[in-house]
Design an enzyme around this catalytic site. Structure first.
Site, PDB file in Angstrom:
ATOM      1  N   HIS A  12       0.781  -1.051   0.085  1.00 56.16           N
ATOM      2  CA  HIS A  12      -0.025   0.034  -0.021  1.00 56.16           C
ATOM      3  C   HIS A  12       0.772   1.414  -0.140  1.00 56.16           C
ATOM      4  CE1 HIS A  12       0.864  -0.519   4.380  1.00 56.16           C
ATOM      5  NE2 HIS A  12       0.170  -1.547   4.283  1.00 56.16           N
ATOM      6  N   ASP A 149       6.658  -3.521  10.882  1.00 52.40           N
ATOM      7  CA  ASP A 149       5.414  -3.150  10.082  1.00 52.40           C
ATOM      8  C   ASP A 149       4.632  -4.511  10.286  1.00 52.40           C
ATOM      9  OD1 ASP A 149       6.841  -5.005   8.567  1.00 52.40           O
ATOM     10  OD2 ASP A 149       6.924  -3.603   6.822  1.00 52.40           O
ATOM     11  N   GLU A 184      -3.408  -3.700  12.831  1.00 55.93           N
ATOM     12  CA  GLU A 184      -4.451  -3.723  11.897  1.00 55.93           C
ATOM     13  C   GLU A 184      -5.493  -4.781  12.092  1.00 55.93           C
ATOM     14  OE1 GLU A 184      -3.010  -4.962   7.825  1.00 55.93           O
ATOM     15  OE2 GLU A 184      -1.258  -3.763   8.049  1.00 55.93           O
ATOM     16  N   GLY A 288       5.801   0.747   9.396  1.00 54.50           N
ATOM     17  CA  GLY A 288       4.226   1.603   9.885  1.00 54.50           C
ATOM     18  C   GLY A 288       4.059   1.769  11.169  1.00 54.50           C
ATOM     19  N   ASP A 316       4.984   1.978   4.278  1.00 55.22           N
ATOM     20  CA  ASP A 316       5.733   1.683   2.989  1.00 55.22           C
ATOM     21  C   ASP A 316       5.988   2.630   1.929  1.00 55.22           C
ATOM     22  OD1 ASP A 316       5.416  -0.850   4.189  1.00 55.22           O
ATOM     23  OD2 ASP A 316       4.043  -1.654   2.762  1.00 55.22           O
ATOM     24  N   ARG A 395       2.117  13.137   7.309  1.00 59.82           N
ATOM     25  CA  ARG A 395       1.817  14.096   8.012  1.00 59.82           C
ATOM     26  C   ARG A 395       2.059  15.775   7.319  1.00 59.82           C
ATOM     27  NH1 ARG A 395      -0.261  11.126  10.741  1.00 59.82           N
ATOM     28  NH2 ARG A 395       0.729   9.919  12.552  1.00 59.82           N
ATOM     29  N   ARG A 425     -10.808  12.483  17.906  1.00 54.93           N
ATOM     30  CA  ARG A 425      -9.614  12.598  17.284  1.00 54.93           C
ATOM     31  C   ARG A 425      -8.981  13.768  17.584  1.00 54.93           C
ATOM     32  NH1 ARG A 425      -9.527  10.693  12.070  1.00 54.93           N
ATOM     33  NH2 ARG A 425      -7.618  11.659  11.743  1.00 54.93           N
ATOM     34  N   THR A 505      -3.320  20.884  11.200  1.00 56.47           N
ATOM     35  CA  THR A 505      -3.712  19.357  10.962  1.00 56.47           C
ATOM     36  C   THR A 505      -3.780  19.544   9.308  1.00 56.47           C
ATOM     37  OG1 THR A 505      -5.798  17.880  10.786  1.00 56.47           O
ATOM     38  CG2 THR A 505      -6.173  20.197  10.789  1.00 56.47           C
TER      39      THR A 505
HETATM   40 FE   LIG Z   1       6.537  -2.255   5.394  1.00 56.58          FE
END
Ligand SMILES: [Fe+2]
Length: 551
Positions: A12, A149, A184, A288, A316, A395, A425, A505
């Site tokens: 991804h 990750d 995840e 990640g 990634d 970010r 959030r 943000t």
């Molecule tokens: Fe990775």
């Protein structure tokens, strides 16, 4: 002059990066071009999709054509998997298809970038690419390296040591054990999007208690060889699965808190194992899991290393840069450290003016855009801030940002409404680097928003919009030398309010990638309740926009 193009394509966040003579010239995620969040769906069937637009832009940035590329570094090595893949790629399971797509990537690339020699493509093991994105980009020649990750070819972790650019691998944890995949799973169990919304679990954790910690300590633990075990867990025994639009129960926050706490503990154990072998003062991190700024802060506070540098594109996407640095070094270049995440596209004043003119919006050119924006912010306006090169990584660090006054607690809800996201959030502060220590306690300076900080009690009342429920904030420090315009904006705001902090943000609305080009900025501005767009030296005011539409 070696030109090395790095690509991330397999799982991804497809991205491309270009390293020229060891210098990082360009790096960008495909989503910023395609306007498809995360670039593609994180499924094996999409492994064939390459970051074509990002790659073309990297070449354009350097003024070269595909035939001039010295090497393409692809951050996945299918040969590490091929021997274990069933010859029948239509069989159950997806490894065969993923491996085939990766093996064919050179040929496919040569059609996407006509003139490219398929033989120029080099496969770099996924975790070597992550590791290179950390130790070769860090400000120190020697560091211990920790990569965590979801998964690479066969592993989910690498512990090693980079000495003058040479990586020595000390440990690697094989699948199925994976801290990233566990996180995840929890993300999906809580009704969020897998491989995308993990940071929401981290934010939710602050609202819960680690009531399931005993069970998780038995199931998830570091081992003597520098790796770890993640036993299969039935998450439903802790909290029932929540549909995306389902109600929140306290057990959901408790599960998030428990998993977050256990993750932090295991990372501390892994870091201690690594430090015991290297004795290094410096730790560099990628993968990640290294985007988990709560865990990073705890590691900085309680861990054995004196200094930590986390790759700002730790996910990634960062392997595009890491694989390029790795191959550039193998070709004899000495990579230069990464000093900024502002590695994406930018536009000249003339180009921006042409976009504004084409859109027929009323705009002005104040004497100083920083002063003009600070005035709006001090009067509690929301500013869309579009300046310089876009950021590489997840970010917004002051180049593609949505800014607000941190003195008003209601601005959290206001910003979350603008962005269409959950009210739990938190929003994060940016602060002048030289004044950060007055207000925040923790890992400073913090230029990439990868650590959380405690807000000093005397400041919590003054900047309530950026203080999370647990008294923390994910501060970004702004260095005058590296980001002079943003520093001037913070100064101008401080002169008016006494507060050298702004809410920052990312400039996007829910489900969309961060704004990248001027048209994206205008589309975002046109569809969200933002008072002012500060784009290059120009200011577009919503009030003037409406006034214009009535005439
Ligand atoms: Fe990775």
């Amino acid at each position: 002059m070696p030109f090395v193009l790095g690509l991330n394509a397999v799982f991804h966040d497809p991205a491309a990066a270009l390293v020229v003579d060891g210098e990082i010239v360009a790096a960008a995620e495909e989503e910023r071009f395609s306007r498809r969040k995360h670039g593609k769906r994180p499924v094996p069937f999409s492994t064939w999709e390459l970051p074509e637009q990002a790659a073309r832009w990297c070449l354009h940035q350097a003024g070269i054509t595909p035939d001039e590329i010295s090497a393409v570094a692809y951050s996945y090595d299918p040969s590490l998997v091929a021997s274990q893949v069933d010859a029948d790629i239509t069989a159950d399971g997806w490894e065969g298809l993923r491996t085939l797509y990766a093996e064919r990537a050179p040929r496919f690339l040569s059609t996407a970038l006509p003139g490219l020699d398929p033989a120029a493509v080099r496969f770099v093991p996924h975790h070597v690419a992550h590791a290179a994105s950390a130790h070769l980009a860090a400000p120190w020649p020697t560091s211990s390296v920790l990569v965590l990750d979801g998964r690479g070819e066969q592993a989910s972790h690498l512990a090693g040591r980079g000495v003058d650019g040479e990586l020595e691998i000390l440990a690697a944890q094989s699948l199925p054990h994976s801290l990233g995949l566990l996180y995840e799973d929890v993300t999906a169990h809580l009704g969020f999007m897998r491989s995308s919304d993990e940071y929401k679990v981290m934010a939710l954790a602050s609202y819960g208690k680690p009531t399931f910690l005993d069970e998780l300590r038995r199931a998830i633990r570091a081992t003597d060889d520098g790796g770890f075990v993640v036993e299969p867990l039935d998450l439903g025994t802790f909290a029932k699965a929540r549909p995306a639009d389902g109600p929140w129960e306290p057990e959901h926050a408790d599960l998030a808190s428990s998993v977050q706490t256990r993750l932090e503990e295991v990372i501390l154990d892994l870091a201690r194992w690594l430090h015991a072998r290297t004795g290094d003062a410096n730790l560099t991190m990628a993968g990640g899991v290294a985007l988990n700024c709560v865990a990073n802060a705890r590691l900085a506070r309680e861990g054995p290393f004196e200094r930590i540098w986390v790759q700002p594109a730790a996910g990634d996407a960062g392997t595009a840069l890491g694989s390029a640095l790795h191959v550039a070094r193998a070709m004899g270049d000495q990579p230069s450290p990464m000093t900024s995440a502002a590695l994406g596209r930018e536009w000249s004043e003339d180009e921006i003016e042409a976009w504004l003119t084409m859109a027929a919006v009323p705009f002005e050119r104040p004497p100083d855009v920083a002063e003009a924006a600070a005035e709006v912010l001090a009067n509690d306006g929301i500013v869309a801030w579009f300046q310089g090169r876009s950021e590489y990584g997840p970010r917004a660090l002051g180049n593609r940002s949505l800014l607000a006054d941190p003195r008003h607690e209601a601005n959290v809800e206001r910003l979350n409404d603008v962005k269409g996201r959950e009210q739990f959030r938190p929003v994060a502060p940016m602060v002048l680097a030289e004044r950060a220590g007055e207000i925040f306690v923790g890992h400073l300076p913090s230029p990439y928003m990868l650590f959380i900080h405690d807000v000093r009690p005397e400041w919590r009342e003054r900047i309530p919009a950026v203080v999370h429920v647990d008294g923390t904030a994910r501060a970004q420090t702004v260095d005058r030398a590296e980001s002079p315009l943003v520093a001037r904006l913070l100064e101008a705001f401080a002169r008016r309010t006494g507060v050298p902090v702004l809410v920052n943000t990312s400039l996007n609305t829910a489900g969309r990638p961060i704004v990248d080009d001027p048209r994206d900025a205008l589309e975002c501005f046109g569809s969200a309740a933002v008072d002012v767009l500060a784009i290059g030296p120009f200011i577009v005011r919503r009030a003037a926009l409406f006034a214009g539409s009535r005439t």
